[in-house]
Design an enzyme around this catalytic site. Structure first.
Site, PDB file in Angstrom:
ATOM      1  N   LYS A   1      13.611  -2.775   0.308  1.00 18.91           N
ATOM      2  CA  LYS A   1      12.906  -1.745   1.356  1.00 18.91           C
ATOM      3  C   LYS A   1      13.964  -1.282   2.232  1.00 18.91           C
ATOM      4  O   LYS A   1      14.235  -1.762   3.201  1.00 18.91           O
ATOM      5  CB  LYS A   1      11.810  -2.684   1.849  1.00 18.91           C
ATOM      6  CG  LYS A   1      10.833  -1.717   2.501  1.00 18.91           C
ATOM      7  CD  LYS A   1       9.566  -2.646   2.976  1.00 18.91           C
ATOM      8  CE  LYS A   1       8.642  -1.731   4.045  1.00 18.91           C
ATOM      9  NZ  LYS A   1       7.915  -0.735   3.277  1.00 18.91           N
TER      10      LYS A   1
HETATM   11  N1  PPE Z   1       5.748   0.874  -1.870  1.00 17.53           N
HETATM   12  C1  PPE Z   1       6.282   1.381  -0.955  1.00 17.53           C
HETATM   13  C2  PPE Z   1       7.412   2.557  -1.290  1.00 17.53           C
HETATM   14  C3  PPE Z   1       6.219   1.100   0.242  1.00 17.53           C
HETATM   15  O1  PPE Z   1       6.661   1.556   1.202  1.00 17.53           O
HETATM   16  C4  PPE Z   1       5.359  -0.006   0.471  1.00 17.53           C
HETATM   17  C5  PPE Z   1       4.902  -0.364   1.991  1.00 17.53           C
HETATM   18  C6  PPE Z   1       4.498  -0.525  -0.676  1.00 17.53           C
HETATM   19  C7  PPE Z   1       5.014  -0.113  -1.763  1.00 17.53           C
HETATM   20  C8  PPE Z   1       3.844  -1.701  -0.354  1.00 17.53           C
HETATM   21  O2  PPE Z   1       4.281  -3.179   0.009  1.00 17.53           O
HETATM   22  P1  PPE Z   1       3.548  -4.040   1.075  1.00 17.53           P
HETATM   23  O3  PPE Z   1       3.574  -3.501   2.238  1.00 17.53           O
HETATM   24  O4  PPE Z   1       4.681  -5.285   1.066  1.00 17.53           O
HETATM   25  O5  PPE Z   1       2.218  -4.453   0.250  1.00 17.53           O
HETATM   26  N2  PPE Z   1       5.096   0.614   2.854  1.00 17.53           N
HETATM   27  C9  PPE Z   1       5.258   0.086   4.375  1.00 17.53           C
HETATM   28  C10 PPE Z   1       5.785   1.362   5.184  1.00 17.53           C
HETATM   29  C11 PPE Z   1       5.044   2.444   5.319  1.00 17.53           C
HETATM   30  C12 PPE Z   1       5.341   3.458   6.356  1.00 17.53           C
HETATM   31  O6  PPE Z   1       5.108   4.623   6.261  1.00 17.53           O
HETATM   32  O7  PPE Z   1       6.534   3.318   6.865  1.00 17.53           O
HETATM   33  C13 PPE Z   1       4.009  -0.284   5.037  1.00 17.53           C
HETATM   34  O8  PPE Z   1       2.952  -0.356   4.497  1.00 17.53           O
HETATM   35  O9  PPE Z   1       4.242  -0.979   6.081  1.00 17.53           O
END
Ligand code: PPE
Length: 323
Positions: free
Chosen positions: A158
């Site tokens: 991330k």
């Molecule tokens: N894929 C991506 C690309 C992503 O950024 C997130 C979270 C997920 C999947 C889901 O991951 P999880 O939150 O562990 O279930 N995106 C984060 C960032 C959003 C933003 O705009 O900044 C979030 O949901 O916090």
């Protein structure tokens, strides 16, 4: 998203006023995207504020950092305690929490060794994809931009720099009037949303793209897979063809910011009946129970933020001896 200003931000081991949490313009991470971050949520439960899967998020933060050779100078327990303290000091009972670690000021160039700076901020953040999203579902568009390739960067991390890809996709879909983008991986299989993982229901089975499809290993993805299996559904991690999005009975997305959101339309095809489906609803209800501490079987996912410890009570020496 407008950030609701709070009192304090934790920065490099100290609590500083929100407006003083600054970096130098020659910060490495600003120039090259050499940062990693997390998105975490704290929910107000009947037993007090609780951070959902906090340890898993902090673990992922460290793993993301390792993948890019960024050495975070704080252990997960230190960051966990700092977050608890931040929430207490800001009087936040429910919040979105954003820890970030990035290569700091000192050197530029691609083999810089300047130190890693770390900050944690928290503020209230409402529905990521709009107030209507969780109930009514969203309209999504398959992006013309493919998800970052594992041949050139690390989809599992991330990392700040990776989000240029998400931003291109999100901007394209928003400009075209859709709520969210769905990215295909470099091979052309379904990958994920710009900030969410994706699930597709076909013939009663729940499908989701596997790790080799360039996904981010979402924590809510993991949670929903477990909840679905516990409820007796079959969940299969496999490659999903683009056309299966249009043929699906149900589609939904998961993410910390978005939580669990039904997708009701993709590329102007109605998904199923054009309304959130039965399985989606079922999982959504259980998932919300887990987030808000109403499901005993998932209580272990919650990191309760205890109220500040009071100084030990002054010993009472006025005990009257028994007569
Ligand atoms: N894929 C991506 C690309 C992503 O950024 C997130 C979270 C997920 C999947 C889901 O991951 P999880 O939150 O562990 O279930 N995106 C984060 C960032 C959003 C933003 O705009 O900044 C979030 O949901 O916090």
């Amino acid at each position: 998203m407008n950030m609701e200003r709070q009192e304090l931000i934790w920065q490099n081991g100290e609590f500083v006023a929100w407006e003083d949490a600054q970096v130098h313009v020659l910060t490495h991470g600003l120039h090259y995207g050499t940062g990693v971050f997390e998105g975490i949520r704290c929910y107000e439960t009947a037993r007090g504020p609780a951070i959902f899967r906090h340890a898993d998020h902090l673990d992922r933060l460290h793993k993301s950092a390792d993948l890019y050779f960024l050495e975070i100078p704080y252990g997960t327990e230190e960051l966990r305690q700092a977050t608890h303290e931040l929430l207490r000091r800001c009087n936040l009972r429910s919040a979105y929490i954003r820890p970030i670690a990035f290569r700091g000021y000192g050197e530029l160039g691609l083999y810089a060794k300047s130190g890693i700076e770390v900050a944690i901020a928290a503020w209230p953040w409402g529905a990521y994809l709009g107030e209507e999203s969780k109930g009514g579902g969203i309209r999504a568009k398959v992006s013309s931009w493919r998800r970052i390739s594992p041949a050139s960067t690390l989809p599992h991390a991330k990392a700040s720099g990776s989000y240029l890809n998400s931003i291109l996709a999100k901007t394209e879909s928003a400009n075209a009037g859709y709520d969210e983008a769905i990215l295909l991986d470099e091979r052309g299989f379904v990958c994920e949303g710009s900030g969410e993982n994706i699930f597709v229901v076909r013939e009663g089975e729940i499908l989701t793209p596997p790790h080799v499809a360039s996904i981010l290993d979402g924590i809510n993805r993991k949670s929903v897979i477990q909840i679905a299996r516990d409820l007796g559904y079959t969940v299969v991690e496999r490659d999903i063809a683009r056309s299966e999005l249009y043929l699906a009975e149900e589609v939904f997305m998961t993410g910390t910011a978005a939580e669990m959101v039904p997708v009701r339309e993709i590329d102007d095809h109605r998904v199923g009946g054009g309304e959130p489906g039965e399985i989606t609803r079922h999982l959504q209800a259980k998932f919300e129970d887990a987030l808000y501490g109403r499901a005993d079987e998932y209580l272990e996912w919650l990191d309760f933020v205890e109220p500040a410890e009071r100084p030990a009570a002054v010993e009472d020496d006025r005990i009257t001896p028994a007569a």
